[in-house]
Design a protein around this motif. Sequence first.
Motif, PDB file in Angstrom:
ATOM      1  N   HIS A  31       5.801   3.573   2.404  1.00  0.00           N
ATOM      2  CA  HIS A  31       6.300   5.549   2.810  1.00  0.00           C
ATOM      3  C   HIS A  31       7.238   4.899   3.910  1.00  0.00           C
ATOM      4  O   HIS A  31       8.255   5.498   3.974  1.00  0.00           O
ATOM      5  CB  HIS A  31       4.937   6.672   2.966  1.00  0.00           C
ATOM      6  N   GLU A  32       6.459   4.101   4.784  1.00  0.00           N
ATOM      7  CA  GLU A  32       7.521   3.803   5.432  1.00  0.00           C
ATOM      8  C   GLU A  32       8.586   3.003   5.085  1.00  0.00           C
ATOM      9  O   GLU A  32       9.821   3.375   5.707  1.00  0.00           O
ATOM     10  CB  GLU A  32       6.583   2.727   6.246  1.00  0.00           C
ATOM     11  N   THR A  85       0.435  -1.145   0.229  1.00  0.00           N
ATOM     12  CA  THR A  85      -0.080  -0.064  -0.126  1.00  0.00           C
ATOM     13  C   THR A  85       0.921   1.430  -0.030  1.00  0.00           C
ATOM     14  O   THR A  85       2.576   1.405   0.062  1.00  0.00           O
ATOM     15  CB  THR A  85      -0.892   0.128   1.429  1.00  0.00           C
ATOM     16  N   PRO A  86       0.889   2.304  -0.503  1.00  0.00           N
ATOM     17  CA  PRO A  86       1.195   3.663  -0.276  1.00  0.00           C
ATOM     18  C   PRO A  86       1.920   3.494   1.091  1.00  0.00           C
ATOM     19  O   PRO A  86       2.578   4.108   1.009  1.00  0.00           O
ATOM     20  CB  PRO A  86       0.103   4.230  -0.047  1.00  0.00           C
ATOM     21  N   ASP A  87       0.851   3.174   2.374  1.00  0.00           N
ATOM     22  CA  ASP A  87       1.468   3.950   3.613  1.00  0.00           C
ATOM     23  C   ASP A  87       2.679   3.383   3.966  1.00  0.00           C
ATOM     24  O   ASP A  87       3.547   3.431   4.383  1.00  0.00           O
ATOM     25  CB  ASP A  87       0.432   3.507   5.047  1.00  0.00           C
ATOM     26  N   PHE A  88       2.097   1.231   3.491  1.00  0.00           N
ATOM     27  CA  PHE A  88       3.959   0.970   3.639  1.00  0.00           C
ATOM     28  C   PHE A  88       4.483   1.055   2.663  1.00  0.00           C
ATOM     29  O   PHE A  88       5.716   1.405   3.439  1.00  0.00           O
ATOM     30  CB  PHE A  88       3.595  -0.676   3.199  1.00  0.00           C
ATOM     31  N   LYS A 123      11.140   5.423   4.350  1.00  0.00           N
ATOM     32  CA  LYS A 123      11.635   5.893   5.554  1.00  0.00           C
ATOM     33  C   LYS A 123      13.536   5.372   5.625  1.00  0.00           C
ATOM     34  O   LYS A 123      13.226   5.676   6.754  1.00  0.00           O
ATOM     35  CB  LYS A 123      10.665   6.308   6.558  1.00  0.00           C
TER      36      LYS A 123
END
Length: 81
Positions: free
Chosen positions: A59-60, A54-57, A63
């Motif tokens: 993104h992490e 997912t985009p959230d995963f 980081k």
Amino acid sequence: MRLIETVPHDRFTIQLFAWNGKYILKIELDKYEQVYKIGETEVMGTGELKKVLTPDFLHEVLKQFVSMRSLWLESVKDLII
């Protein structure tokens, strides 16, 4: 280790492998990589595994790559000419 699929992405190289009863999710950026090993019995195939991307995963994941790069540069700063 057998390559199952390369997942298209504009920033990362994302590959799914099968090996020794596990799926291996490998995400690369530049000279860094992150590897996740998931038991084949933990997910219902690669389609379900790809739902993690997912985009959230991701993104992490980005980081973490930034953190890895910072750690590396700090560790070798006195070695680089």
